[in-house]
Scaffold this motif. Structure first.
Motif, PDB file in Angstrom:
ATOM      1  N   LEU A  23      -2.113   3.501  -1.868  1.00  0.00           N
ATOM      2  CA  LEU A  23      -1.412   4.600  -1.203  1.00  0.00           C
ATOM      3  C   LEU A  23      -2.290   5.844  -1.083  1.00  0.00           C
ATOM      4  O   LEU A  23      -2.040   6.695  -0.231  1.00  0.00           O
ATOM      5  CB  LEU A  23      -0.113   4.930  -1.944  1.00  0.00           C
ATOM      6  N   SER A  24      -3.305   5.940  -1.911  1.00  0.00           N
ATOM      7  CA  SER A  24      -4.232   7.073  -1.855  1.00  0.00           C
ATOM      8  C   SER A  24      -5.236   6.936  -0.719  1.00  0.00           C
ATOM      9  O   SER A  24      -5.896   7.904  -0.358  1.00  0.00           O
ATOM     10  CB  SER A  24      -4.985   7.208  -3.178  1.00  0.00           C
ATOM     11  N   ASP A  25      -5.338   5.740  -0.156  1.00  0.00           N
ATOM     12  CA  ASP A  25      -6.261   5.483   0.949  1.00  0.00           C
ATOM     13  C   ASP A  25      -5.762   6.186   2.210  1.00  0.00           C
ATOM     14  O   ASP A  25      -4.623   5.986   2.634  1.00  0.00           O
ATOM     15  CB  ASP A  25      -6.374   3.978   1.180  1.00  0.00           C
ATOM     16  N   LYS A  26      -6.602   7.002   2.792  1.00  0.00           N
ATOM     17  CA  LYS A  26      -6.211   7.766   3.984  1.00  0.00           C
ATOM     18  C   LYS A  26      -6.045   6.894   5.219  1.00  0.00           C
ATOM     19  O   LYS A  26      -5.398   7.290   6.174  1.00  0.00           O
ATOM     20  CB  LYS A  26      -7.241   8.854   4.261  1.00  0.00           C
ATOM     21  N   ASP A  27      -6.626   5.696   5.202  1.00  0.00           N
ATOM     22  CA  ASP A  27      -6.579   4.832   6.375  1.00  0.00           C
ATOM     23  C   ASP A  27      -5.449   3.798   6.344  1.00  0.00           C
ATOM     24  O   ASP A  27      -5.395   2.919   7.194  1.00  0.00           O
ATOM     25  CB  ASP A  27      -7.920   4.097   6.528  1.00  0.00           C
ATOM     26  N   ILE A  28      -4.536   3.917   5.381  1.00  0.00           N
ATOM     27  CA  ILE A  28      -3.452   2.947   5.272  1.00  0.00           C
ATOM     28  C   ILE A  28      -2.434   3.152   6.395  1.00  0.00           C
ATOM     29  O   ILE A  28      -2.120   4.283   6.785  1.00  0.00           O
ATOM     30  CB  ILE A  28      -2.778   3.041   3.886  1.00  0.00           C
ATOM     31  N   LEU A  30       1.173   3.205   8.250  1.00  0.00           N
ATOM     32  CA  LEU A  30       2.469   3.720   7.817  1.00  0.00           C
ATOM     33  C   LEU A  30       3.377   2.604   7.314  1.00  0.00           C
ATOM     34  O   LEU A  30       3.989   2.723   6.242  1.00  0.00           O
ATOM     35  CB  LEU A  30       3.155   4.477   8.957  1.00  0.00           C
ATOM     36  N   ASP A  31       3.454   1.501   8.055  1.00  0.00           N
ATOM     37  CA  ASP A  31       4.324   0.391   7.640  1.00  0.00           C
ATOM     38  C   ASP A  31       3.896  -0.185   6.301  1.00  0.00           C
ATOM     39  O   ASP A  31       4.735  -0.487   5.446  1.00  0.00           O
ATOM     40  CB  ASP A  31       4.334  -0.720   8.698  1.00  0.00           C
ATOM     41  N   GLU A  32       2.594  -0.332   6.090  1.00  0.00           N
ATOM     42  CA  GLU A  32       2.102  -0.852   4.822  1.00  0.00           C
ATOM     43  C   GLU A  32       2.400   0.128   3.690  1.00  0.00           C
ATOM     44  O   GLU A  32       2.803  -0.279   2.602  1.00  0.00           O
ATOM     45  CB  GLU A  32       0.595  -1.117   4.885  1.00  0.00           C
ATOM     46  N   SER A  33       2.230   1.411   3.953  1.00  0.00           N
ATOM     47  CA  SER A  33       2.498   2.398   2.903  1.00  0.00           C
ATOM     48  C   SER A  33       3.972   2.413   2.526  1.00  0.00           C
ATOM     49  O   SER A  33       4.317   2.551   1.345  1.00  0.00           O
ATOM     50  CB  SER A  33       2.022   3.797   3.312  1.00  0.00           C
ATOM     51  N   LEU A  34       4.852   2.229   3.502  1.00  0.00           N
ATOM     52  CA  LEU A  34       6.283   2.176   3.197  1.00  0.00           C
ATOM     53  C   LEU A  34       6.633   0.956   2.355  1.00  0.00           C
ATOM     54  O   LEU A  34       7.427   1.054   1.409  1.00  0.00           O
ATOM     55  CB  LEU A  34       7.102   2.173   4.489  1.00  0.00           C
ATOM     56  N   GLU A  35       6.036  -0.188   2.672  1.00  0.00           N
ATOM     57  CA  GLU A  35       6.286  -1.400   1.893  1.00  0.00           C
ATOM     58  C   GLU A  35       5.755  -1.250   0.469  1.00  0.00           C
ATOM     59  O   GLU A  35       6.417  -1.651  -0.495  1.00  0.00           O
ATOM     60  CB  GLU A  35       5.656  -2.621   2.573  1.00  0.00           C
ATOM     61  N   LEU A  36       4.570  -0.682   0.333  1.00  0.00           N
ATOM     62  CA  LEU A  36       4.006  -0.463  -0.994  1.00  0.00           C
ATOM     63  C   LEU A  36       4.847   0.520  -1.797  1.00  0.00           C
ATOM     64  O   LEU A  36       5.075   0.334  -2.992  1.00  0.00           O
ATOM     65  CB  LEU A  36       2.563   0.034  -0.891  1.00  0.00           C
ATOM     66  N   TYR A  37       5.314   1.571  -1.135  1.00  0.00           N
ATOM     67  CA  TYR A  37       6.159   2.561  -1.813  1.00  0.00           C
ATOM     68  C   TYR A  37       7.450   1.910  -2.304  1.00  0.00           C
ATOM     69  O   TYR A  37       7.869   2.127  -3.445  1.00  0.00           O
ATOM     70  CB  TYR A  37       6.472   3.720  -0.870  1.00  0.00           C
ATOM     71  N   LYS A  38       8.039   1.086  -1.451  1.00  0.00           N
ATOM     72  CA  LYS A  38       9.267   0.384  -1.826  1.00  0.00           C
ATOM     73  C   LYS A  38       9.015  -0.523  -3.031  1.00  0.00           C
ATOM     74  O   LYS A  38       9.782  -0.508  -4.004  1.00  0.00           O
ATOM     75  CB  LYS A  38       9.781  -0.435  -0.641  1.00  0.00           C
TER      76      LYS A  38
END
Length: 63
Positions: A23-28, A30-38
């Protein structure tokens, strides 16, 4: 064996660390970051539940 017994808090904490790094990666994306956050919020809740149970057991043993 129940799902609660299958839960490994050490593995969950390792996975949370991996998620945090991703999640700290600036190039992630949005959809992947939401799944990881969940996934992270679910794991964090399970860790808290597990640790609360450990605390309760320790209090019982020390009583």
């Amino acid at each position: 064996m129940s799902k609660k017994e299958d839960f490994n808090v050490d593995e969950a904490l390792d996975r949370l660390e991996e998620i945090n790094k991703k999640l700290s990666d600036k190039d992630i994306a949005l959809d992947e970051s939401l799944e990881l956050y969940k996934e992270g919020t679910i794991l964090a809740a399970k860790c808290k539940e597990h640790l609360d149970g450990v605390e309760k057991t320790l209090k019982t043993l020390n009583a």
